[in-house]
Scaffold this motif. Structure first.
Motif, PDB file in Angstrom:
ATOM      1  N   LEU A  96       0.813  -1.231  -0.109  1.00 43.28           N
ATOM      2  CA  LEU A  96      -0.010   0.096   0.198  1.00 43.28           C
ATOM      3  C   LEU A  96       0.724   1.237  -0.056  1.00 43.28           C
ATOM      4  O   LEU A  96       0.715   2.299  -0.684  1.00 43.28           O
ATOM      5  N   HIS A 135       0.909   4.151  -2.873  1.00 43.62           N
ATOM      6  CA  HIS A 135       0.683   5.480  -2.652  1.00 43.62           C
ATOM      7  C   HIS A 135       1.871   6.389  -2.890  1.00 43.62           C
ATOM      8  O   HIS A 135       1.422   7.519  -3.730  1.00 43.62           O
ATOM      9  N   ALA A 193      -8.596  -0.590   0.997  1.00 48.46           N
ATOM     10  CA  ALA A 193      -8.152  -1.761   1.791  1.00 48.46           C
ATOM     11  C   ALA A 193      -8.641  -1.437   3.239  1.00 48.46           C
ATOM     12  O   ALA A 193      -8.166  -1.292   4.254  1.00 48.46           O
TER      13      ALA A 193
END
Length: 200
Positions: free
Chosen positions: A111, A115, A166
């Motif tokens: 993640l 990002h 998520a």
């Protein structure tokens, strides 16, 4: 002193209170002008600054260059407005080096990487030194400070952006926050350089 990407103008006001003569530049200045009406704010972009050539002693940009698709154009403008031997200061976070405590470190890293890749220049802060050296600046010095966040509420909006759907991971981070177990660590880079002498 020129503060490029000055945002709400707090740094400009602080610099003025310290005796500097700062100019804040940003594409939107409604809050800055409302909150600090005595300060000098000018609308403009990093790639086309509303400042005469060779008139600025110090150029500052914080949390800006990772958003620029072509930071070299902004640095060309920085060189234009700086006096010979004027200083440039770039301050930025390295999002690809974020570290968050999690029960699923592999997902967390995935993640975080996703990002960072959504940024125009995802590894921007690590590139500051090379950018300055490659664009006519000398005496480049790098410092790194580490921001430690244990207050989930303070960074919750950013954590939500990182989660990107998520939901289970985000719920875990929120739970950590409610239990006083949230921990995020982020390096902040400060890179200083000098504009080479000689009029352009």
């Amino acid at each position: 002193m020129l503060d490029v990407g000055c945002g709400t103008g707090h740094a400009v006001a602080e610099l003025a209170s310290l005796g500097a003569r700062p100019i804040g530049v940003d594409v939107s200045l409604s809050f800055a002008r409302e909150w600090f009406p005595a300060c000098d704010f000018r609308e403009g972009k990093a790639e086309s600054l509303p400042v005469d050539s060779s008139t600025v002693d110090c150029y500052r940009a914080q949390r800006l260059y990772h958003l620029l698709a072509e930071p070299e154009k902004a640095l060309a403008e920085a060189r234009r407005v700086l006096v010979p031997s004027g200083r440039i200061i770039l301050i930025g976070q390295e999002y690809d080096l974020w570290a968050l405590d999690s029960d699923d470190p592999d997902l967390t890293r995935s993640l975080m990487r996703a990002h960072a890749q959504r940024m125009s220049t995802p590894r921007g802060a690590l590139k500051y030194r090379a950018l300055l050296l490659d664009n006519g600046f000398t005496d480049v010095h790098v410092e790194v400070q580490t921001a430690v966040h244990t207050d989930y509420a303070a960074v919750a909006p950013l954590v939500s952006q990182i989660a990107a759907g998520a939901d289970g991971w985000l719920a875990e981070q929120a739970s950590r926050g409610s239990r006083g177990r949230f921990l995020a660590v982020l390096p902040m880079f400060l890179v200083v350089g000098v504009r080479a002498g000689g009029q352009e």
